[in-house]
Design an enzyme around this catalytic site. Structure first.
Site, PDB file in Angstrom:
ATOM      1  CD  GLU A 167      -2.997  -1.621   5.434  1.00 18.56           C
ATOM      2  OE1 GLU A 167      -3.071  -2.584   6.214  1.00 18.56           O
ATOM      3  OE2 GLU A 167      -2.489  -0.526   5.768  1.00 18.56           O
ATOM      4  CD  GLU A 168      -1.400   2.537   7.501  1.00 13.94           C
ATOM      5  OE1 GLU A 168      -2.098   2.098   8.446  1.00 13.94           O
ATOM      6  OE2 GLU A 168      -0.189   2.294   7.394  1.00 13.94           O
ATOM      7  CG  HIS A 205      -0.443   0.049   2.541  1.00 17.91           C
ATOM      8  ND1 HIS A 205      -0.174   1.224   3.201  1.00 17.91           N
ATOM      9  CD2 HIS A 205      -0.130  -0.939   3.406  1.00 17.91           C
ATOM     10  CE1 HIS A 205       0.273   0.963   4.409  1.00 17.91           C
ATOM     11  NE2 HIS A 205       0.317  -0.340   4.564  1.00 17.91           N
ATOM     12  CG  ASP A 260       1.409  -3.911   6.083  1.00 14.11           C
ATOM     13  OD1 ASP A 260       2.086  -3.076   6.724  1.00 14.11           O
ATOM     14  OD2 ASP A 260       0.290  -3.661   5.618  1.00 14.11           O
ATOM     15  CG  HIS A 286       0.924   2.472  12.674  1.00 17.19           C
ATOM     16  ND1 HIS A 286      -0.441   2.355  12.682  1.00 17.19           N
ATOM     17  CD2 HIS A 286       1.331   1.953  11.486  1.00 17.19           C
ATOM     18  CE1 HIS A 286      -0.846   1.782  11.555  1.00 17.19           C
ATOM     19  NE2 HIS A 286       0.217   1.523  10.821  1.00 17.19           N
ATOM     20  CG  ASP A 336       2.807   0.283   7.841  1.00 14.73           C
ATOM     21  OD1 ASP A 336       2.460  -0.230   6.768  1.00 14.73           O
ATOM     22  OD2 ASP A 336       2.055   0.364   8.839  1.00 14.73           O
TER      23      ASP A 336
END
Length: 382
Positions: A227-228, A75, A248, A328, A193
């Protein structure tokens, strides 16, 4: 491009692409620029592609057979924030785009993107930021998005100042990646990410193109844009894919088994177990190729694969991960992990389709595989 006999992952290319991706803001909902950059990269590689209405990319590498199709997905979208309210003090209340803690937002340098081309720089700060004013309260205020605010680097000291500047509720906030590539292979940045996964996938595509390798079955490279926020690969498959591998991050943390310098295969995430056969096929490739690897299970985690299944696709899915510390947040990866990930993907796309029967949506019991199917040790079955 120069022709080689054996496809090889170009480490320098992977790192160069990663740096360019990290320097391109792409919070969910504002991904057009990075879609254009990845599309241009695919054109340079000579790989045909098409875009969905909103910009998810489906690139196509033709194989010796057209079915059962494979796909690999990563992503392009990242975490970010959005303006919730214009505050009387000239600051901005924020809500997150995607799931991340305001603890990691504190101190971030950001760009606000508003209407009519407006861009402003600023910093996300705790509401009580100065120890000279608030004393020990700077350490006791709660950790929550309601306890941080955006200070724009503009002459804004009231709500009216913000309005005159052109700031609105709903403006998007992109957080600086601030990448740092160290000589020892460590990479520190926000948004690794999943831009690290995208870079690894493009490096695989380049290796195939430069070597002139003909893969055994069609493989689609998918680059999703939401995606997030949970949508992911739900709208880019078109029903013709039998095997989907999602790329991922694997979380390097206490209680996890992620390999920080190799590739990690997730056996299950919060959406449930991944396909038994496809996952063990990938584990076998790791053993055969001497690729450092581990297995892990993620409790609070989902990927593009979950969105694909929830959209009604009857496909085999697997999740392969690079090792990421502080996901994150203030993220860190090692290039060895990205190379191991790329090597596994390269081995996979050169292997025969897992089950030829998967070319059809429905089939008889006679050719239905069992968990103890010995042909899996050979990397495929009829």
């Amino acid at each position: 491009m120069t022709r080689k006999t054996t496809p090889r992952i170009d480490r320098d290319y992977l790192l160069d692409v990663l740096q360019r991706l990290l320097l391109t803001p792409s919070p969910s909902g504002m991904t057009d620029e990075i879609v254009v950059k990845v599309s241009n990269e695919l054109e340079q590689l000579g790989i045909p592609y098409s875009l969905t209405r909103r910009g998810a990319i489906r690139a196509d590498i033709e194989g010796a057979r057209h079915s059962p199709d494979r796909a690999i997905v990563a992503h392009l979208d990242t975490l970010g924030a959005m303006v919730k309210q214009l505050k009387p003090n000239g600051r901005l209340e924020l809500v997150p785009i995607g799931f991340w803690s305001s603890r990691f937002a504190e101190g971030a340098r950001v760009t606000l993107y508003g209407d009519d081309g407006l861009t402003c720089r600023g910093t996300i700060l705790p509401c009580k930021a100065s120890g000279h004013t608030f004393n020990q309260e700077i350490d006791t205020q709660p950790v929550a998005w309601t306890h941080v605010e955006l200070r724009l680097d503009e002459r804004c000291h009231s709500r009216e100042d913000l309005i005159r500047l052109g700031v609105n509720v709903g403006d998007t906030i992109a957080v600086d990646s601030a990448p740092e590539f160290l000589p020892n292979g460590f990479i520190n940045a926000r948004h690794l990410d999943d831009k690290a996964g995208v870079a690894a996938l493009l490096a695989v595509a380049r290796a195939l193109r430069e070597s002139g390798t003909r893969i055994p079955v069609d493989c689609h490279l998918l680059f999703t844009i939401s995606e997030e926020v949970g949508v992911g690969a739900s709208h880019v498959l078109h029903g013709d894919v039998a095997e989907l591998i999602s790329i991922d991050n694997g979380t390097v943390a206490e209680g996890q088994n992620t390999c920080e310098y190799g590739v990690t295969l997730s056996m299950q995430d919060s959406a449930g177990p991944f396909d038994w056969h496809l996952t063990r096929h990938l584990l076998a490739l790791c053993r055969e190729r001497g690729i450092e690897h581990s297995r892990d299970v993620f409790r609070y985690y989902r990927s593009d694969a979950a969105a694909a299944l929830e959209a009604g696709n009857d496909i085999r899915t697997a999740l392969v991960c690079f090792g990421l510390d502080a996901s994150h947040g203030h993220e860190r990866v090692h290039v060895d992990s990205l190379m191991a990930l790329a090597e596994l993907l390269l081995a996979h796309v050169q292997s025969p389709p897992l089950f030829k029967r998967d070319a059809a949506l429905l089939g008889p019991l006679a050719d239905f595989p069992a968990h103890n199917d010995p042909t899996l040790a050979e990397g495929g079955a009829s």
